[in-house]
Design a protein around this motif. Structure first.
Motif, PDB file in Angstrom:
ATOM      1  N   THR A 118       1.288  -1.409   0.181  1.00 22.88           N
ATOM      2  CA  THR A 118      -0.114   0.236   0.303  1.00 22.88           C
ATOM      3  C   THR A 118       0.393   1.239   0.418  1.00 22.88           C
ATOM      4  N   LEU A 119       1.950   1.158   0.460  1.00 23.55           N
ATOM      5  CA  LEU A 119       2.914   2.572   0.941  1.00 23.55           C
ATOM      6  C   LEU A 119       3.706   2.838  -0.101  1.00 23.55           C
ATOM      7  N   ASP A 120       3.466   4.231  -0.538  1.00 16.99           N
ATOM      8  CA  ASP A 120       4.687   3.801  -1.624  1.00 16.99           C
ATOM      9  C   ASP A 120       6.026   4.049  -1.373  1.00 16.99           C
ATOM     10  N   HIS A 121       7.384   3.212  -2.779  1.00 25.98           N
ATOM     11  CA  HIS A 121       8.256   2.176  -2.447  1.00 25.98           C
ATOM     12  C   HIS A 121       9.314   3.283  -2.248  1.00 25.98           C
ATOM     13  N   ARG A 122       9.176   5.037  -1.929  1.00 23.48           N
ATOM     14  CA  ARG A 122       9.803   6.252  -1.380  1.00 23.48           C
ATOM     15  C   ARG A 122       9.654   6.154   0.346  1.00 23.48           C
ATOM     16  N   THR A 123       8.423   5.621   1.137  1.00 20.91           N
ATOM     17  CA  THR A 123       8.159   5.761   2.115  1.00 20.91           C
ATOM     18  C   THR A 123       8.908   4.757   2.833  1.00 20.91           C
ATOM     19  N   ARG A 124       9.829   5.931   3.787  1.00 20.96           N
ATOM     20  CA  ARG A 124      10.933   4.443   4.487  1.00 20.96           C
ATOM     21  C   ARG A 124      10.030   3.568   5.459  1.00 20.96           C
ATOM     22  N   LEU A 125      10.491   1.876   5.535  1.00 23.06           N
ATOM     23  CA  LEU A 125       9.947   1.652   7.109  1.00 23.06           C
ATOM     24  C   LEU A 125      10.757   1.120   7.787  1.00 23.06           C
ATOM     25  N   ASP A 126      10.532   1.180   8.941  1.00 22.48           N
ATOM     26  CA  ASP A 126      11.364   0.684   9.842  1.00 22.48           C
ATOM     27  C   ASP A 126      10.282  -0.687  10.603  1.00 22.48           C
ATOM     28  N   VAL A 127      10.225  -1.728  10.729  1.00 24.77           N
ATOM     29  CA  VAL A 127       9.645  -3.036  11.297  1.00 24.77           C
ATOM     30  C   VAL A 127      10.483  -3.961  11.950  1.00 24.77           C
ATOM     31  N   HIS A 128       9.334  -4.074  13.461  1.00 24.03           N
ATOM     32  CA  HIS A 128      10.541  -4.456  14.671  1.00 24.03           C
ATOM     33  C   HIS A 128       9.148  -5.690  15.646  1.00 24.03           C
ATOM     34  N   ASP A 129       9.454  -6.311  15.592  1.00 24.42           N
ATOM     35  CA  ASP A 129       8.337  -7.812  16.322  1.00 24.42           C
ATOM     36  C   ASP A 129       8.627  -6.896  17.932  1.00 24.42           C
ATOM     37  N   VAL A 130       6.888  -6.865  18.505  1.00 21.35           N
ATOM     38  CA  VAL A 130       6.675  -6.441  19.656  1.00 21.35           C
ATOM     39  C   VAL A 130       6.614  -7.418  20.479  1.00 21.35           C
ATOM     40  N   SER A 131       6.868  -8.789  19.930  1.00 18.55           N
ATOM     41  CA  SER A 131       6.406  -9.671  20.871  1.00 18.55           C
ATOM     42  C   SER A 131       7.342  -9.565  21.748  1.00 18.55           C
ATOM     43  N   GLY A 132       8.891  -8.984  22.268  1.00 19.71           N
ATOM     44  CA  GLY A 132       9.417  -9.102  23.008  1.00 19.71           C
ATOM     45  C   GLY A 132      10.860 -10.105  22.587  1.00 19.71           C
ATOM     46  N   ARG A 133      10.784 -10.760  21.300  1.00 20.44           N
ATOM     47  CA  ARG A 133      11.501 -11.517  21.443  1.00 20.44           C
ATOM     48  C   ARG A 133      12.544 -11.678  20.414  1.00 20.44           C
ATOM     49  N   ASP A 134      12.237 -10.254  19.608  1.00 18.73           N
ATOM     50  CA  ASP A 134      13.338  -9.945  19.207  1.00 18.73           C
ATOM     51  C   ASP A 134      13.828 -10.394  18.608  1.00 18.73           C
ATOM     52  N   ARG A 135      12.989 -10.767  17.201  1.00 18.34           N
ATOM     53  CA  ARG A 135      12.744 -12.269  16.207  1.00 18.34           C
ATOM     54  C   ARG A 135      13.155 -11.007  14.535  1.00 18.34           C
ATOM     55  N   ARG A 136      13.622 -11.758  13.653  1.00 15.08           N
ATOM     56  CA  ARG A 136      13.870 -11.083  12.216  1.00 15.08           C
ATOM     57  C   ARG A 136      12.506 -11.386  11.828  1.00 15.08           C
ATOM     58  N   VAL A 137      11.923 -10.286  10.885  1.00 14.36           N
ATOM     59  CA  VAL A 137      11.134 -10.209   9.820  1.00 14.36           C
ATOM     60  C   VAL A 137      11.493 -10.710   8.224  1.00 14.36           C
ATOM     61  N   LEU A 138      10.990 -11.447   7.972  1.00 18.92           N
ATOM     62  CA  LEU A 138      11.639 -12.154   6.617  1.00 18.92           C
ATOM     63  C   LEU A 138      10.979 -12.706   5.508  1.00 18.92           C
ATOM     64  N   TRP A 139       9.981 -12.452   6.309  1.00 18.54           N
ATOM     65  CA  TRP A 139       8.742 -13.108   5.889  1.00 18.54           C
ATOM     66  C   TRP A 139       6.956 -12.331   5.777  1.00 18.54           C
ATOM     67  N   PRO A 140       6.637 -10.844   4.758  1.00 17.35           N
ATOM     68  CA  PRO A 140       6.042  -9.936   5.917  1.00 17.35           C
ATOM     69  C   PRO A 140       4.425 -10.670   5.736  1.00 17.35           C
ATOM     70  N   PRO A 141       4.195 -11.561   4.762  1.00 22.28           N
ATOM     71  CA  PRO A 141       2.844 -12.007   4.703  1.00 22.28           C
ATOM     72  C   PRO A 141       2.251 -13.103   5.798  1.00 22.28           C
ATOM     73  N   SER A 142       3.663 -13.080   6.780  1.00 23.98           N
ATOM     74  CA  SER A 142       3.327 -14.606   8.134  1.00 23.98           C
ATOM     75  C   SER A 142       3.251 -13.235   9.130  1.00 23.98           C
ATOM     76  N   TRP A 143       3.418 -11.868   9.167  1.00 27.48           N
ATOM     77  CA  TRP A 143       3.182 -11.229   9.918  1.00 27.48           C
ATOM     78  C   TRP A 143       2.076 -10.117  10.365  1.00 27.48           C
ATOM     79  N   GLN A 144       1.963  -9.863  11.749  1.00 26.10           N
ATOM     80  CA  GLN A 144       0.307  -8.879  12.185  1.00 26.10           C
ATOM     81  C   GLN A 144       0.663  -7.635  12.251  1.00 26.10           C
TER      82      GLN A 144
END
Length: 112
Positions: A48-74
């Motif tokens: 949805t967002l424009d390709h020029r928008t910078r994104l900072d995505v992080h895991d808020v569960s406290g497990r500090d996991r990497r987000v590698l496959w965006p469709p499996s995250w909410q």
């Protein structure tokens, strides 16, 4: 005679391409509002967002996991909040958990 026609058609196509791209550039310069992503798939954020928008995505569960496959995250949190106008320098901060997990209570109460 044949070369003159090819040259004329090429020039006309070049002018049409310039006119089309200049119209797109004006539309791309306009700022857009931040949609509501809370509870949705992270994949929707990327599409949805424009390709020029910078994104900072992080895991808020406290497990500090990497987000590698965006469709499996909410999405649990987003900053800026819904409706805020994003300009070219804006960075969207998105807090996520794996699909099927619930957002932590601290994060839910502090949603932006």
């Amino acid at each position: 005679m044949r070369r003159a026609w090819c040259f004329g058609a090429g020039v006309a196509m070049a002018f049409a391409a310039v006119a089309a791209t200049s119209g797109e550039a004006v539309a791309a310069d306009e700022d857009s509002a931040m949609p509501d992503f809370l509870g949705r798939s992270l994949w929707r954020v990327f599409t949805t967002l424009d390709h020029r928008t910078r994104l900072d995505v992080h895991d808020v569960s406290g497990r500090d996991r990497r987000v590698l496959w965006p469709p499996s995250w909410q999405v649990c949190t987003q900053h800026p909040s819904t409706g805020v106008v994003l300009d070219r320098r804006a960075t969207a901060v998105i807090g996520v958990v794996k699909k099927g997990e619930t957002c932590p209570s601290k994060v839910t109460s502090a949603r932006r």
